[in-house]
Design an enzyme around this catalytic site. Structure first.
Site, PDB file in Angstrom:
ATOM      1  N   SER A 179      35.213  34.442  50.392  1.00 40.43           N
ATOM      2  CA  SER A 179      35.830  36.391  51.031  1.00 40.43           C
ATOM      3  C   SER A 179      36.165  36.412  51.836  1.00 40.43           C
ATOM      4  O   SER A 179      36.999  35.598  52.486  1.00 40.43           O
ATOM      5  CB  SER A 179      34.798  37.075  49.716  1.00 40.43           C
ATOM      6  OG  SER A 179      35.338  38.034  49.289  1.00 40.43           O
ATOM      7  N   ASP A 281      37.936  34.759  38.873  1.00 37.37           N
ATOM      8  CA  ASP A 281      38.054  35.820  40.310  1.00 37.37           C
ATOM      9  C   ASP A 281      39.724  36.669  40.641  1.00 37.37           C
ATOM     10  O   ASP A 281      40.997  36.257  40.290  1.00 37.37           O
ATOM     11  CB  ASP A 281      38.620  34.702  41.368  1.00 37.37           C
ATOM     12  CG  ASP A 281      38.833  35.354  43.072  1.00 37.37           C
ATOM     13  OD1 ASP A 281      38.207  36.582  43.055  1.00 37.37           O
ATOM     14  OD2 ASP A 281      38.764  34.938  43.659  1.00 37.37           O
ATOM     15  N   HIS A 311      33.672  35.220  41.206  1.00 38.36           N
ATOM     16  CA  HIS A 311      33.907  35.178  42.712  1.00 38.36           C
ATOM     17  C   HIS A 311      32.256  35.234  43.034  1.00 38.36           C
ATOM     18  O   HIS A 311      32.032  36.072  42.341  1.00 38.36           O
ATOM     19  CB  HIS A 311      35.224  36.767  43.180  1.00 38.36           C
ATOM     20  CG  HIS A 311      34.973  36.887  44.685  1.00 38.36           C
ATOM     21  ND1 HIS A 311      36.011  35.751  44.984  1.00 38.36           N
ATOM     22  CD2 HIS A 311      34.605  37.428  45.663  1.00 38.36           C
ATOM     23  CE1 HIS A 311      35.727  37.005  46.628  1.00 38.36           C
ATOM     24  NE2 HIS A 311      35.157  37.961  46.679  1.00 38.36           N
TER      25      HIS A 311
END
Length: 345
Positions: A179, A281, A311
């Site tokens: 991320s 995601d 995610h």
């Protein structure tokens, strides 16, 4: 790479243990995406370093990189090979940047301590998990500055890392992150590569592993519209993270966020990349554009897709795709390490 409407033909299925943790993370955010700090801090459990090797042979220690800015890292080390008569062979080193939108978590947060512990064991590599400074107190480019500082520290102190009981191969250094940590991985890789010609450094970035990297822009992609709130991540949340991290007044088209298109700057020495994309995601369209930009510049990139992944899936060892990812990362590290040693996960 799959289209953004793939979710319409599939149903998200997760173990209840994962659903509970994702729901708790979502609960720590308000409707406008801002963070309920007190509630989040109650759930952000921390792990201490472990100086003695555990059952898997991994030990860890915390090291101060720059006390003036509170910059430190947790170093994880595997045990030497069982053959006591042989000199331990140098192992790759993975410099890891945790996720959390540049705003949340730390190298001591339980999920990241556990994940880096796992990488250390399964990749048989020293892992340096960087506790970079967080926004909004420390906006762009603080996280990138801290990443470069961590590499400089590693370059100068590889022979004396605490907890490291095996020698480190600085020519086989891999940057990795999920991320926001994936975003940092890109920008630190670019900075180091751009300066490599003038740097008297032994450290060579052999590869970059970007796990569902956090990129964005003012435009709303199809995935952002279709997958908003499917898991703990929401568009309101990502917008909030960018407002906290980017310079005040900047838009999401800032160079830190929008890393795609012809305008992307890539140094000649930018390393081979592995980009991980999850089907559920909402950031995946930006990740696909990033891959296209790398390929457009002639850079080697391996794309690993998990159609059913949300995610942050990698942090849940109970998910099959998490194990598959670690296997893929192990292969990537083997392929690009200078020693090219084989080790099964």
């Amino acid at each position: 790479m799959g289209g953004s409407d793939d979710h319409a033909r599939r149903t998200l299925s997760l173990p209840w243990t994962v659903r509970v943790q994702l729901a708790a993370l979502a609960l720590a955010h308000r409707r406008d995406g801002s963070v309920r700090r007190l509630l989040f801090s109650l759930g952000d459990l921390k792990s201490g370093a472990t100086s003695r090797p555990d059952a898997s042979g991994v030990r860890s220690a915390d090291v101060t990189i720059d006390a003036s800015r509170g910059l430190w890292a947790r170093v994880f080390s595997p045990s030497p090979a069982a053959n006591a008569d042989a000199e331990p062979a140098p192992v790759p080193v993975v410099v890891y940047f945790h996720g959390g939108g540049f705003v949340l978590f730390s190298a001591a947060s339980c999920p990241y301590d556990a994940f880096c512990h796992r990488l250390c064991h399964d990749l048989h590599a020293v892992v340096v998990s960087v506790n970079y400074r967080l926004a909004p107190e420390h906006r762009f480019p603080a996280a990138y500055d801290d990443g470069v500082a961590a590499l400089r520290y590693l370059d100068a102190n590889a022979d004396s890392l605490p907890a490291a009981h095996v020698p480190v191969d600085l020519s086989s250094c891999f940057l990795a992150g999920d991320s926001a940590g994936g975003n940092i991985t890109h920008h630190v890789s670019q900075r180091w590569a751009a300066a490599s010609a003038s740097l008297p450094a032994n450290l060579r970035i052999a590869g970059a592993v970007l796990i569902q990297p956090f990129f964005g822009g003012e435009e709303r992609t199809a995935a952002e519209v279709a997958l908003d709130g499917v898991s703990a991540l929401s568009v309101a949340g990502t917008d909030h993270y960018w407002r906290e991290f980017l310079p005040e007044g900047a838009t999401r088209d800032h160079e830190a966020a929008r890393v795609c298109g012809e305008g992307i700057e890539l140094a000649d020495a930018f390393p081979p990349a592995m980009v991980v994309v999850g089907g559920f995601d909402l950031l995946k369209d930006w990740q696909v554009r990033y891959v296209e930009a790398l390929r457009g510049k002639g850079k080697p990139v391996r794309v690993v897709e998990y159609p059913d992944a949300v995610h942050g899936f990698h942090a849940f060892p109970e998910l099959t795709d998490s194990g598959k990812f670690v296997e893929e990362m192990n292969l990537f590290v083997q392929e690009h390490s200078s020693t090219n040693t084989k080790r099964a996960v």
